[in-house]
Design a protein around this motif. Structure first.
Motif, PDB file in Angstrom:
ATOM      1  N   GLU A   8      19.116  11.690  18.084  1.00 25.39           N
ATOM      2  CA  GLU A   8      20.527  11.578  18.472  1.00 25.39           C
ATOM      3  C   GLU A   8      20.633  11.377  19.982  1.00 25.39           C
ATOM      4  O   GLU A   8      20.101  12.171  20.761  1.00 25.39           O
ATOM      5  CB  GLU A   8      21.293  12.831  18.043  1.00 25.39           C
ATOM      6  CG  GLU A   8      22.568  13.146  18.789  1.00 25.39           C
ATOM      7  CD  GLU A   8      23.648  12.077  18.696  1.00 25.39           C
ATOM      8  OE1 GLU A   8      23.613  11.255  17.769  1.00 25.39           O
ATOM      9  OE2 GLU A   8      24.531  12.063  19.561  1.00 25.39           O
ATOM     10  N   SER A  10      23.831   9.640  21.357  1.00 30.17           N
ATOM     11  CA  SER A  10      25.069   8.868  21.436  1.00 30.17           C
ATOM     12  C   SER A  10      25.893   9.133  22.682  1.00 30.17           C
ATOM     13  O   SER A  10      26.685   8.287  23.095  1.00 30.17           O
ATOM     14  CB  SER A  10      25.929   9.123  20.198  1.00 30.17           C
ATOM     15  OG  SER A  10      26.345  10.480  20.163  1.00 30.17           O
ATOM     16  N   THR A  78      20.726   7.541  15.583  1.00 27.94           N
ATOM     17  CA  THR A  78      22.146   7.224  15.710  1.00 27.94           C
ATOM     18  C   THR A  78      22.286   5.820  16.278  1.00 27.94           C
ATOM     19  O   THR A  78      21.877   5.541  17.402  1.00 27.94           O
ATOM     20  CB  THR A  78      22.856   8.217  16.638  1.00 27.94           C
ATOM     21  OG1 THR A  78      22.702   9.533  16.123  1.00 27.94           O
ATOM     22  CG2 THR A  78      24.333   7.880  16.741  1.00 27.94           C
ATOM     23  N   GLY A  82      29.204   5.341  20.164  1.00 26.69           N
ATOM     24  CA  GLY A  82      28.838   6.172  21.304  1.00 26.69           C
ATOM     25  C   GLY A  82      28.743   5.325  22.565  1.00 26.69           C
ATOM     26  O   GLY A  82      29.253   4.193  22.614  1.00 26.69           O
ATOM     27  N   LEU A  87      22.879   4.960  23.502  1.00 27.61           N
ATOM     28  CA  LEU A  87      22.421   4.563  22.178  1.00 27.61           C
ATOM     29  C   LEU A  87      21.194   3.662  22.252  1.00 27.61           C
ATOM     30  O   LEU A  87      20.298   3.739  21.408  1.00 27.61           O
ATOM     31  CB  LEU A  87      23.545   3.836  21.432  1.00 27.61           C
ATOM     32  CG  LEU A  87      24.746   4.692  21.018  1.00 27.61           C
ATOM     33  CD1 LEU A  87      25.911   3.808  20.611  1.00 27.61           C
ATOM     34  CD2 LEU A  87      24.374   5.631  19.868  1.00 27.61           C
ATOM     35  N   ASN A 109      25.387   6.332  11.125  1.00 25.17           N
ATOM     36  CA  ASN A 109      26.695   6.377  11.771  1.00 25.17           C
ATOM     37  C   ASN A 109      26.904   7.807  12.287  1.00 25.17           C
ATOM     38  O   ASN A 109      26.828   8.772  11.521  1.00 25.17           O
ATOM     39  CB  ASN A 109      27.782   5.988  10.755  1.00 25.17           C
ATOM     40  CG  ASN A 109      29.182   6.001  11.324  1.00 25.17           C
ATOM     41  OD1 ASN A 109      29.576   6.932  12.017  1.00 25.17           O
ATOM     42  ND2 ASN A 109      29.951   4.975  11.000  1.00 25.17           N
ATOM     43  N   HIS A 110      27.169   7.926  13.568  1.00 24.84           N
ATOM     44  CA  HIS A 110      27.319   9.240  14.193  1.00 24.84           C
ATOM     45  C   HIS A 110      28.382  10.091  13.491  1.00 24.84           C
ATOM     46  O   HIS A 110      28.196  11.307  13.308  1.00 24.84           O
ATOM     47  CB  HIS A 110      27.693   9.051  15.667  1.00 24.84           C
ATOM     48  CG  HIS A 110      27.897  10.315  16.421  1.00 24.84           C
ATOM     49  ND1 HIS A 110      26.861  11.095  16.868  1.00 24.84           N
ATOM     50  CD2 HIS A 110      29.030  10.962  16.818  1.00 24.84           C
ATOM     51  CE1 HIS A 110      27.341  12.152  17.513  1.00 24.84           C
ATOM     52  NE2 HIS A 110      28.656  12.091  17.487  1.00 24.84           N
ATOM     53  N   HIS A 114      28.285  13.913  11.400  1.00 25.66           N
ATOM     54  CA  HIS A 114      29.132  15.100  11.513  1.00 25.66           C
ATOM     55  C   HIS A 114      29.654  15.533  10.143  1.00 25.66           C
ATOM     56  O   HIS A 114      29.682  16.722   9.824  1.00 25.66           O
ATOM     57  CB  HIS A 114      30.312  14.819  12.446  1.00 25.66           C
ATOM     58  CG  HIS A 114      29.990  14.985  13.899  1.00 25.66           C
ATOM     59  ND1 HIS A 114      29.505  16.160  14.418  1.00 25.66           N
ATOM     60  CD2 HIS A 114      30.096  14.124  14.941  1.00 25.66           C
ATOM     61  CE1 HIS A 114      29.322  16.020  15.733  1.00 25.66           C
ATOM     62  NE2 HIS A 114      29.660  14.807  16.060  1.00 25.66           N
ATOM     63  N   ASP A 306      26.904  17.428  19.130  1.00 23.30           N
ATOM     64  CA  ASP A 306      25.977  16.354  18.786  1.00 23.30           C
ATOM     65  C   ASP A 306      24.567  16.911  18.653  1.00 23.30           C
ATOM     66  O   ASP A 306      24.041  17.528  19.582  1.00 23.30           O
ATOM     67  CB  ASP A 306      26.010  15.272  19.863  1.00 23.30           C
ATOM     68  CG  ASP A 306      27.366  14.587  19.939  1.00 23.30           C
ATOM     69  OD1 ASP A 306      28.157  14.738  18.998  1.00 23.30           O
ATOM     70  OD2 ASP A 306      27.613  13.891  20.940  1.00 23.30           O
ATOM     71  N   VAL A 311      21.799  13.890  11.999  1.00 27.07           N
ATOM     72  CA  VAL A 311      21.289  12.529  11.884  1.00 27.07           C
ATOM     73  C   VAL A 311      20.152  12.484  10.862  1.00 27.07           C
ATOM     74  O   VAL A 311      20.069  11.580  10.027  1.00 27.07           O
ATOM     75  CB  VAL A 311      20.802  12.009  13.254  1.00 27.07           C
ATOM     76  CG1 VAL A 311      20.202  10.614  13.128  1.00 27.07           C
ATOM     77  CG2 VAL A 311      21.942  12.011  14.262  1.00 27.07           C
TER      78      VAL A 311
END
Length: 337
Positions: A8, A10, A78, A82, A87, A109-110, A114, A306, A311
């Motif tokens: 991750e 982003s 990710t 972002g 990224l 997709n970030h 979540h 984050d 992820v």
């Protein structure tokens, strides 16, 4: 055994995690303090910090998981949305590592991460949501109500038309002279203040969409007029102001959530994103679900910001469906769920 390395990058946290057959083995996060003096994330500084952090963070995640790189089945990263420079660091590293190990890559997709953070299991029998469920995704850049039918079938029912809830917290905190990021400071002060000391006008947006820019403006004008009469107004009433603005933001969030539950008839509600770490939000959602006989999924705070664990779990489900990413795939700055 399926072992996924998640990466991750982003925004301003560099994170790597390892998940094996759905169980979390490690989750390492390196935060960047360089942005604090600027009152927000500086994209160029963020991408440079990612370049410095990504190798030691990935190395630490693999070692803490008790595995070697050769044990990995795939690398999830990710791809967006972002900061593009940030990224690019994670995307490029994932591609290079996968080529070296000759294993596939999976783009995530970030925002999906979540939503799927509730499927991260630290123990074999940890409870996860049953489909379909409703997610209130709230962060610095997104405020969305999402109907989740499966890991790859998500429908946005409502979203912010301007500022997100996290932006409202941070911008109001900045007006009060609090450090960045302001959300945690608002949360801390709110516990000491009277949430009904001040009343702020709430927006009237039709449907399930959100709006927070007007609230921020109302807050600014309230303080500006009060400071004209008393220069020490903010210092004297900081805790009450924090409690009042937090209550108002939560009320806006919950009013739309109630409408979405009524429209969809779901029996399970989940929250995700950085603002889901807010104490008031967590309490309000828990009480909301208890009063209506709904199942509530409120993530551990370490999975609200984050992190690569979300992820990795999203990548795990895509791996099971053989949804691999081509090497010419480029990161993207903006996208919806």
């Amino acid at each position: 055994m399926i072992t996924i390395l998640g990466i991750e990058s982003s925004c301003d946290d560099t994170s790597a995690a390892v998940i094996r057959d759905g169980l979390l083995l490690s989750n390492v996060i390196a935060s960047q303090s360089v942005h604090e003096e600027y009152g927000g994330v500086v994209p160029e500084l963020a991408s440079r910090a990612h370049q410095q952090n990504i190798v030691p963070v990935v190395d630490a995640a693999i070692k803490r998981a008790g595995i070697t790189p050769s044990d990995l089945s795939a690398i999830a990263f990710t791809r967006g949305p972002g900061l593009l420079g940030s990224l690019l660091v994670g995307t490029s590293f994932a591609k290079g590592m996968s080529l070296g190990l000759r294993i596939p890559i999976v783009d995530v997709n970030h925002l999906h991460g979540h939503v799927l953070s509730h499927f991260i299991r630290e123990k074999e029998h940890d409870e996860v949501p049953e489909y379909p469920f409703l997610t209130l995704l709230i962060s610095g850049g997104n405020s969305q109500l999402i109907l989740v039918r499966s890991y790859n079938d998500m429908e946005i029912l409502g979203r912010t038309i301007d500022d997100a809830a996290g932006e409202a917290f941070d911008k109001c905190a900045k007006i009060m002279g609090l450090p960045y990021p302001g959300g945690p400071h608002i949360d801390r002060l709110a516990a000491e203040g009277d949430s009904h000391a001040f009343k702020f006008t709430k927006p009237h947006i039709p449907g399930l969409d959100y709006s927070f820019s007007g609230l921020k403006t109302a807050f600014l004008y309230t303080l500006r007029d009060a400071v004209k009469q008393d220069p020490d107004f903010v210092e004297k009433h900081r805790a009450h102001l924090a409690a009042s603005i937090q209550r108002t933001i939560i009320e806006i969030l919950m009013e739309k959530l109630a409408k979405a539950v009524e429209q969809t008839g779901v029996k399970t509600v989940a929250i995700g994103g950085g603002v889901s770490a807010n104490s008031g939000v967590r309490d309000a959602v828990a009480q909301f679900c208890q009063e209506r006989g709904l199942k509530a999924f409120i993530p551990a705070r370490k999975f609200t910001t984050d992190n690569a664990a979300m992820v990795a779990i999203a990548g795990y489900y895509k791996y099971l469906d053989h949804q691999f990413c081509p090497y010419d795939a480029a990161p993207y700055a903006r996208v919806t769920v």
